[in-house]
Motif scaffolding. Sequence first.
Motif, PDB file in Angstrom:
ATOM      1  N   GLU A 153       0.831  -1.208   0.000  1.00  0.00           N
ATOM      2  CA  GLU A 153       0.000   0.000   0.000  1.00  0.00           C
ATOM      3  C   GLU A 153       0.865   1.258   0.000  1.00  0.00           C
ATOM      4  OE1 GLU A 153      -2.451  -0.508   3.391  1.00  0.00           O
ATOM      5  OE2 GLU A 153      -3.721  -2.048   2.480  1.00  0.00           O
ATOM      6  N   ARG A 154       1.932   1.251   0.800  1.00  0.00           N
ATOM      7  CA  ARG A 154       2.816   2.417   0.845  1.00  0.00           C
ATOM      8  C   ARG A 154       3.521   2.613  -0.495  1.00  0.00           C
ATOM      9  NH1 ARG A 154       4.098   0.186   5.887  1.00  0.00           N
ATOM     10  NH2 ARG A 154       6.109  -0.571   5.094  1.00  0.00           N
ATOM     11  N   GLU A 169       1.169   4.163  -2.899  1.00  0.00           N
ATOM     12  CA  GLU A 169       0.995   5.597  -2.635  1.00  0.00           C
ATOM     13  C   GLU A 169       2.176   6.393  -3.184  1.00  0.00           C
ATOM     14  OE1 GLU A 169       0.554   5.814   1.548  1.00  0.00           O
ATOM     15  OE2 GLU A 169      -1.478   4.978   1.573  1.00  0.00           O
ATOM     16  N   SER A 197       2.046   9.098  -6.281  1.00  0.00           N
ATOM     17  CA  SER A 197       2.427  10.481  -6.009  1.00  0.00           C
ATOM     18  C   SER A 197       3.397  11.026  -7.051  1.00  0.00           C
ATOM     19  CB  SER A 197       3.064  10.596  -4.624  1.00  0.00           C
ATOM     20  OG  SER A 197       4.368  10.018  -4.600  1.00  0.00           O
TER      21      SER A 197
END
Length: 370
Positions: free
Chosen positions: A139-140, A143, A147
Amino acid sequence: MVSTSEIRRAVVIEDDPDIRGLLVRVLQKQGFEVSQAAAGLPGVAEVRRVQPDLVTLDLNLPDLDGLEVCKLLREFSDAFIVMLTARADELDKLTGLDNGADEYISKPFSPRELQSRINALFRRRPSAAADSAARSELERATEVQQSLLPKEDIRVEGYDLAGVFRPSRSVGGDFYDWYQTADGLHLTFADAMGKGMGAALIAATVRAVMRSTGHRPDLDGAFASASKAIATDLDSSNSFVTLFHARLEAASGKVSYVDAGHGLALHVQSGGTAERLPSGGPPVGAWTGTDWPQSAFELAPGDSLVVVSDGVLDVFESVEDFTEAVRTATLGHGSAHAASSAIMALAPAETAEDDVTVVVVRRLPEKATA
């Protein structure tokens, strides 16, 4: 020993009450929350309700054959299935069948043997904590990767631009970045080797460094400076990055670019031809002391610059087939967004194993800008 922080569930499907009771006690001793059923259909219903980690399944049940029950369970459950049989001659036959069971034990069985077999099964599967940590890292990484993409559409007079990105399940290092300049556009398209958080962080470093050199008027010097700045991080992580960086001079249509190992940028001309732009050298970080030459071409009215990731290339058996498919998709659509979506569709999400990224920069025909 089973961690007390992990709640594991089991369902025992067994018609003999004595054996069923023994199985329940053995599994409870191993830390399972156990429910039970005396026949096949009630057992299937219980597994559907409980969603257990383990199922023990008798072969000979009063309503359904155990093999049939196993097939039904595999339609919705990925629990370990341990099949029990009272007939030794059936055991050899069962182990040769691809019926979805994970383990086979003959009756009568030793509780210690059952415990040992179950422990061996669960050693193959990561713990819940490990699964949770892996999901959190994924998940990180997602992200971080998201970004890196441009946050807003940009408008360059006389041009139509579109970029689309679809991450794979494992998250890679693909990204594209663009920003408007006084005379046109700067575009970066990169793919960091690897998957997960490591690749995403390398991609973030590449994006930041490439943006920091955007003020330099000389593309050769800017790219050389950027590659040196990136090299230290790549060397420490034993990684490399394929990188395509281009600068568009909007008034003339001139595209100056450096290609470091990417090799998947195409000049699609309005007349129907498509030329794959040659790579100018290896990926950044592959070899020290590498220089990448600057090249250039002109986007005439109606022409397109198309840059794609290798997630699209992987679908085709040859580079020639890939080039033709991208050419057809680009020329067959009237807008950059429609063309990019058509190119992405060449690598369907259900079969693609890598990130898929597409950027299309189309110079509008003269009549469209008049």
